[in-house]
Design a protein around this motif. Structure first.
Motif, PDB file in Angstrom:
ATOM      1  N   PHE A 114      38.925  56.195  18.348  1.00 52.90           N
ATOM      2  CA  PHE A 114      39.576  55.965  17.064  1.00 52.90           C
ATOM      3  C   PHE A 114      40.394  57.183  16.619  1.00 52.90           C
ATOM      4  O   PHE A 114      41.417  57.037  15.958  1.00 52.90           O
ATOM      5  CB  PHE A 114      38.540  55.575  16.014  1.00 52.90           C
ATOM      6  N   HIS A 117      43.834  57.059  18.152  1.00 50.69           N
ATOM      7  CA  HIS A 117      44.657  55.999  17.566  1.00 50.69           C
ATOM      8  C   HIS A 117      45.215  56.412  16.207  1.00 50.69           C
ATOM      9  O   HIS A 117      46.320  55.986  15.828  1.00 50.69           O
ATOM     10  CB  HIS A 117      43.845  54.707  17.412  1.00 50.69           C
ATOM     11  N   GLY A 118      44.467  57.212  15.454  1.00 52.94           N
ATOM     12  CA  GLY A 118      44.881  57.543  14.097  1.00 52.94           C
ATOM     13  C   GLY A 118      45.508  58.905  13.928  1.00 52.94           C
ATOM     14  O   GLY A 118      46.123  59.181  12.887  1.00 52.94           O
ATOM     15  N   LEU A 142      43.982  49.826  21.385  1.00 51.92           N
ATOM     16  CA  LEU A 142      43.625  48.685  20.548  1.00 51.92           C
ATOM     17  C   LEU A 142      44.745  47.657  20.504  1.00 51.92           C
ATOM     18  O   LEU A 142      45.909  48.002  20.294  1.00 51.92           O
ATOM     19  CB  LEU A 142      43.339  49.163  19.121  1.00 51.92           C
ATOM     20  N   ALA A 146      46.919  48.486  14.928  1.00 51.37           N
ATOM     21  CA  ALA A 146      46.272  49.792  15.019  1.00 51.37           C
ATOM     22  C   ALA A 146      46.581  50.519  16.321  1.00 51.37           C
ATOM     23  O   ALA A 146      46.430  51.736  16.416  1.00 51.37           O
ATOM     24  CB  ALA A 146      44.759  49.644  14.858  1.00 51.37           C
ATOM     25  N   TYR A 171      37.621  40.688  12.785  1.00 53.28           N
ATOM     26  CA  TYR A 171      38.934  41.258  12.474  1.00 53.28           C
ATOM     27  C   TYR A 171      39.354  40.869  11.067  1.00 53.28           C
ATOM     28  O   TYR A 171      38.993  39.797  10.565  1.00 53.28           O
ATOM     29  CB  TYR A 171      39.987  40.763  13.472  1.00 53.28           C
ATOM     30  N   SER A 174      44.817  41.492   8.521  1.00 60.46           N
ATOM     31  CA  SER A 174      45.873  42.433   8.895  1.00 60.46           C
ATOM     32  C   SER A 174      45.933  42.658  10.401  1.00 60.46           C
ATOM     33  O   SER A 174      46.872  43.284  10.912  1.00 60.46           O
ATOM     34  CB  SER A 174      45.630  43.777   8.206  1.00 60.46           C
ATOM     35  N   LEU A 176      43.499  44.312  11.941  1.00 63.78           N
ATOM     36  CA  LEU A 176      42.667  45.482  12.181  1.00 63.78           C
ATOM     37  C   LEU A 176      41.209  45.074  12.357  1.00 63.78           C
ATOM     38  O   LEU A 176      40.771  44.043  11.825  1.00 63.78           O
ATOM     39  CB  LEU A 176      42.785  46.467  11.011  1.00 63.78           C
TER      40      LEU A 176
END
Length: 251
Positions: A114, A117-118, A142, A146, A171, A174, A176
């Motif tokens: 994560f 990804h961010g 992902l 995202a 999920y 959106s 996500l």
């Protein structure tokens, strides 16, 4: 559609998951490399078992956090993430080299997954390590919004991308992943997971609020530490076969 699982996560005398029963249902496997889980002996046996079942073998690098199973965020710099990733890729490569088996893909684990990804800088560092060591390998990201930033970073690095979805997870509308604190965010019933897998193979999914969303995936993940992992994988594999969806790694 590829069907992957996180595996090789036992440590010493401590056993996690049932790889021997799980592997026959898969087409790819992501192997722990001693940081968040696993040890050299476990990795050697996991590679041998994956080869026996003809599975595509991928690296599953994570934070050095055995106690937290790699699911706790660590304040590592992008440079440290690069070096940590490179070291773990080398660990798997040593065992694959003995049998002449290629490293098919790379998928980060837990909090590191994560993070990349961010955090654009962390994502660049991770992709740079993969590109330098195994430029032929695919990078799992992902599926959905995202994953778009990391996918773009991977493509810019010259890497192939496999978009990954999770039949065991809920999920949001959106696209996500639903926070685990929400009811329905985790799926434990094998038949429900199987139904969701078929939806994902067809490019759609029903979100927690009932909204039908588009979700395009190349690979579906079963968490090997899920107590029902074997039953879920078997149900998903059977449901995909019944829906005429071939199970194999992407070309």
């Amino acid at each position: 559609m590829d069907l992957n699982a996180d595996a090789g996560e036992s440590y010493g005398r401590w056993t996690l998951g049932d790889d021997a029963r799980l592997y026959p249902h898969l087409s790819s496997v992501n192997l722990a490399l001693g940081a968040h889980a696993g040890d050299p002996g476990t990795l050697r046996r996991a590679v041998d078992l994956a080869r026996q079942h003809g599975l595509g073998i991928g690296a599953h690098p994570g934070y050095p956090d055995l106690q937290g199973f790699g699911r706790r965020e660590l304040a590592l710099t992008p440079e440290e993430i690069h070096d940590l990733t490179l070291a773990q890729l080398g660990t798997l490569s040593a065992f694959l080299h003995l049998s002449g088996t290629p490293m098919q893909h790379v998928k980060a684990h837990g909090a590191l997954y994560f993070r990349i990804h961010g955090d654009a800088h962390a994502g660049q560092a991770f992709c740079h390590a993969v590109q330098r060591f195994v430029p032929h390998a695919a990078l799992m990201v992902l599926a959905g919004p995202a994953g778009e930033t990391l996918a773009a970073t991977a493509h810019a690095s010259g890497l192939r991308v496999w978009r990954e979805a999770f039949p065991e997870r809920g999920y949001l509308a959106s696209g996500l992943l639903a926070p685990r604190s929400l009811p329905g965010s985790s799926v434990h019933d094998p038949h429900e997971a199987a139904d969701r897998a078929v939806q994902m193979a067809r490019g759609t999914l029903t979100a927690l609020d009932g909204t039908r969303i588009a979700l395009h995936a190349d690979t579906l993940c079963i968490h090997g530490d899920n107590p029902n992992a074997v039953q879920i994988a078997a149900a998903v594999r059977a449901a995909l076969a019944a829906a005429d969806v071939p199970v194999a790694p992407p070309a």
